[in-house]
Design an enzyme around this catalytic site. Structure first.
Site, PDB file in Angstrom:
ATOM      1  N   ILE B  92       0.849  -1.182   0.000  1.00 50.89           N
ATOM      2  CA  ILE B  92       0.000   0.000   0.000  1.00 50.89           C
ATOM      3  C   ILE B  92       0.885   1.233   0.000  1.00 50.89           C
ATOM      4  O   ILE B  92       1.821   1.341   0.781  1.00 50.89           O
ATOM      5  CB  ILE B  92      -0.915   0.011   1.232  1.00 50.89           C
ATOM      6  CG1 ILE B  92      -1.911  -1.134   1.130  1.00 50.89           C
ATOM      7  CG2 ILE B  92      -1.639   1.336   1.348  1.00 50.89           C
ATOM      8  CD1 ILE B  92      -2.659  -1.396   2.400  1.00 50.89           C
ATOM      9  N   CYS B  93       0.534   2.141  -0.880  1.00 46.83           N
ATOM     10  CA  CYS B  93       1.319   3.355  -1.005  1.00 46.83           C
ATOM     11  C   CYS B  93       1.052   4.242   0.208  1.00 46.83           C
ATOM     12  O   CYS B  93      -0.032   4.783   0.357  1.00 46.83           O
ATOM     13  CB  CYS B  93       0.925   4.074  -2.293  1.00 46.83           C
ATOM     14  SG  CYS B  93       1.992   5.425  -2.684  1.00 46.83           S
ATOM     15  N   LEU B  94       2.033   4.368   1.071  1.00 48.56           N
ATOM     16  CA  LEU B  94       1.829   5.150   2.285  1.00 48.56           C
ATOM     17  C   LEU B  94       1.638   6.627   1.988  1.00 48.56           C
ATOM     18  O   LEU B  94       1.019   7.341   2.741  1.00 48.56           O
ATOM     19  CB  LEU B  94       3.014   4.968   3.230  1.00 48.56           C
ATOM     20  CG  LEU B  94       3.012   3.675   4.033  1.00 48.56           C
ATOM     21  CD1 LEU B  94       4.342   3.472   4.709  1.00 48.56           C
ATOM     22  CD2 LEU B  94       1.903   3.697   5.066  1.00 48.56           C
ATOM     23  N   SER B  95       2.168   7.059   0.878  1.00 47.15           N
ATOM     24  CA  SER B  95       2.036   8.477   0.542  1.00 47.15           C
ATOM     25  C   SER B  95       0.575   8.897   0.541  1.00 47.15           C
ATOM     26  O   SER B  95       0.238   9.995   0.942  1.00 47.15           O
ATOM     27  CB  SER B  95       2.603   8.745  -0.852  1.00 47.15           C
ATOM     28  OG  SER B  95       3.863   8.194  -0.970  1.00 47.15           O
ATOM     29  N   ILE B  96      -0.288   7.979   0.078  1.00 38.88           N
ATOM     30  CA  ILE B  96      -1.681   8.375  -0.053  1.00 38.88           C
ATOM     31  C   ILE B  96      -2.343   8.487   1.296  1.00 38.88           C
ATOM     32  O   ILE B  96      -3.408   9.054   1.422  1.00 38.88           O
ATOM     33  CB  ILE B  96      -2.462   7.398  -0.944  1.00 38.88           C
ATOM     34  CG1 ILE B  96      -2.284   5.982  -0.421  1.00 38.88           C
ATOM     35  CG2 ILE B  96      -1.998   7.513  -2.376  1.00 38.88           C
ATOM     36  CD1 ILE B  96      -3.109   4.983  -1.181  1.00 38.88           C
TER      37      ILE B  96
END
Lengths: 301, 301
Positions: B92-96
């Site tokens: 999961i893209c943590l940036s989002i």
């Protein structure tokens, strides 16, 4: 940043070796990874040039850097030469202010064996701990960093089982698992102080970014590698009660054509240092050299 | 947990063990997370679908990888349960979730990140990598399915941990709010139409579509689950019916054990809102009638 492809290739090699677990292949290939790899690649490149804290060098090595450059800077270095003997460089990884402060402070304690100062700063550290708790930080997120700093402080005082030599201090300052923990300790202290006195710091932060005080701490103080400026320095100096002198080496020159080197003393807000108000005679035992974007340690003659 | 297997001098290990301890001593109803016994850098977790979303009642499993440099580097998250919001088996893209990896900070923890992940589920993916944009009904169906069995993944030991976490979460997470919308629609729409007509006749044939342009679409029904009974609107009345008639055709018995208390509170709120709306509509109508030709724009309804 210029050579992105090369950097990323480096980063892949690096991350492939640093990943601890086995079944990890499927984690790769992601945007976060790319960002992280690029970050670690930049850091890796930086690391090849210079350790976290380098060896002491004569000030002439600074002049050598600018041999073919600005004459103003060379003039200023000459002025510096009158007062300062040597420089100790730190790695330009965004933590250079905190790292310089760490080494400079511990080295001062090691050389002065100033037990009173150690007792004083320990009391301040306790205050900082309470500040963080009051701000709602979870204990386990910061206590390791506090513990490690206190350990370093105790070990530079001689006469204990764990006492260390100056050489050992240099080694530790270059050991990531100690050096980064102390840097992070200072970041916690700084973030705590800024938030505790948010009304005081707010206008300065507004001047730097559009962020709120809390956002500023989350994005520019607590993360490793975020650079420091006067807000950080003021907060750290106030929180720990340690005065810091920053000498500025830049291309600015005086109107009358003469060259002088500016410095700014960060004096803790509630300090009752004997000479603080006396002005000229007072000189903080931590002196840092600031060149735009970077801090190194300066040694007086 | 065999603490002695790990080097407690390793600051990452020390920190992770503290997080495990904290996780166990402050359990949450919203999530559960524990490391594998053979590797404390590998965790399993499950989160509960956030309330008032199509994920409500869902139990979503995933794994966490902590880097060797933890807490300086962020953990990685990956979901294993199909959920319609994040791809499974993909980091999961943590940036989002506003946890930009480059801004990750040691004051965050596995707990912080899980809370952020839960909060992030109902948000719009905006095409972010690794995100899915399934319809609400599909997500709801997956939420129901997610309770049946935990995902099959990894070694027997990991599977045992997954199963344990699933049991724990089942005991904490109230079931999916209602049976699948299509069933509800089939069951109740004839009745609701009758009722709607009756109510329309009763209060003087106010065209219901005035306040709600698309009557009993499945989507709307589910969204308005707790609508007030007084509202003279076919869509809403049918929804009301769904709420009153226990979902008989569902295979999932647990649906009936749903906690009613918060629902009742919301019921009253919606009743009040519905009443207000009805009164407003009536007043408006009266006003329109009395102002005669001025009411031209009513023709459309």
């Amino acid at each position: 940043m210029q050579n992105q492809e090369g950097l990323q290739a480096d980063g892949e090699v690096k991350s492939a070796t640093s990943v601890p677990a086995t079944e990890f292949d499927e984690w790769a290939n992601f945007a976060d990874n790319d960002i992280m790899q690029q970050h670690s690649a930049i850091h890796a490149e930086e690391a090849e040039k210079i350790p976290y804290v380098a060896d002491k060098e004569p000030l002439s090595s600074l002049a050598a850097e600018y041999q073919s450059g600005s004459t103003i800077l060379l003039e200023k270095i000459k002025v510096l030469n009158e007062q300062y003997a040597s420089i100790r460089r730190t790695r330009g990884d965004g933590n250079c202010f905190f790292r310089s402060f760490m080494f400079s402070y511990l080295e001062h304690i090691l050389e002065s064996q100033d037990q009173a100062e150690v007792n004083r700063i320990k009391a301040n550290v306790e205050e900082c701990r309470k500040t963080l708790q009051g701000l709602g930080y979870t204990d386990f997120t910061f206590e390791d960093f506090f513990t490690l700093f206190i350990e370093q402080l105790d070990s530079v005082l001689q006469g204990n089982e764990d006492s260390i030599s100056h050489d050992e201090l240099v080694v530790r300052s270059r050991d990531q698992s100690i050096s980064d923990y102390v840097v992070m300790f200072f970041r916690f202290v700084t973030a705590g102080e800024i938030q505790k006195r948010s009304e005081f710091f707010e206008p300065f932060i507004m001047g730097l970014t559009n962020a709120t005080v809390e956002q500023f701490c989350k994005s520019s103080v607590e993360p490793m590698g975020e650079e420091s400026d006067h807000v950080h320095i003021t907060a750290l100096s106030d929180a720990l009660g340690v005065p810091i002198r920053v000498v500025y080496l830049d291309r600015s020159s005086c109107d009358n054509g003469g060259v002088s080197v500016n410095h700014h003393d960060f004096i803790p807000a509630d300090s009752n240092l004997p000479n603080a108000s006396g002005g000229k005679t007072f000189s903080p035992f931590i002196t840092l050299l600031y060149r735009p974007g970077h801090y190194d340690i300066l040694y007086q003659k | 947990m065999a603490d002695d297997k790990y080097n407690l001098k390793n600051p990452a290990v020390k920190r992770i063990l503290q997080e495990v301890k904290e996780m166990q001593s402050n359990p949450s109803d919203d999530f559960m997370s524990l490391p594998l016994e053979e590797n404390i850098f590998e965790w399993q977790f499950a989160i509960r679908g956030p309330r008032d979303s199509e994920f409500e009642g869902g139990i979503y499993h995933g794994r966490i990888q902590l880097p060797a440099e933890y807490p300086f580097k962020p953990p990685s998250f990956m979901l294993l349960t199909p959920n319609g919001r994040f791809e499974t088996q993909t980091k999961i893209c943590l940036s989002i979730s506003n946890h930009h990896p480059e801004h990750w900070q040691p004051s965050w923890s596995v707990r912080t990140a899980l809370v952020a992940l839960i909060a992030f589920m109902p948000t719009n993916p905006n095409g972010a990598l690794g995100s899915l944009d399934y319809k609400k009904e599909e997500r709801r169906a997956l939420a129901i399915k997610s309770r049946e069995t935990p995902p099959k993944f990894g070694t027997p030991e990991r599977q045992k941990l997954i199963d344990e976490i699933h049991e724990y979460m089942l005991s904490k997470a109230p079931p999916v709010p209602q049976s699948s919308p299509s069933q509800a629609l089939e069951e109740n729409s004839p009745k609701s139409e009758d009722e709607a007509q009756k109510s329309s006749v009763d209060d003087g044939a106010a065209p219901a579509s005035e306040s709600l342009p698309n009557p009993p679409a499945g989507d709307v029904i589910v969204e308005r689950v707790l609508e007030a009974p007084v509202n003279p609107n076919p869509g809403r009345v049918s929804v009301r019916a769904v709420r009153e008639v226990p979902p008989t055709s569902t295979s999932n018995q647990m649906l009936q054990t749903r906690v009613q208390k918060p629902a009742d509170d919301r019921l009253f709120t919606w009743a009040a809102v519905g009443l207000t709306l009805a009164i407003l509509v009536l007043l408006l109508k009266k006003f329109m009638k009395s102002s005669g030709p001025g009411a031209v724009f009513m023709d459309g309804s």
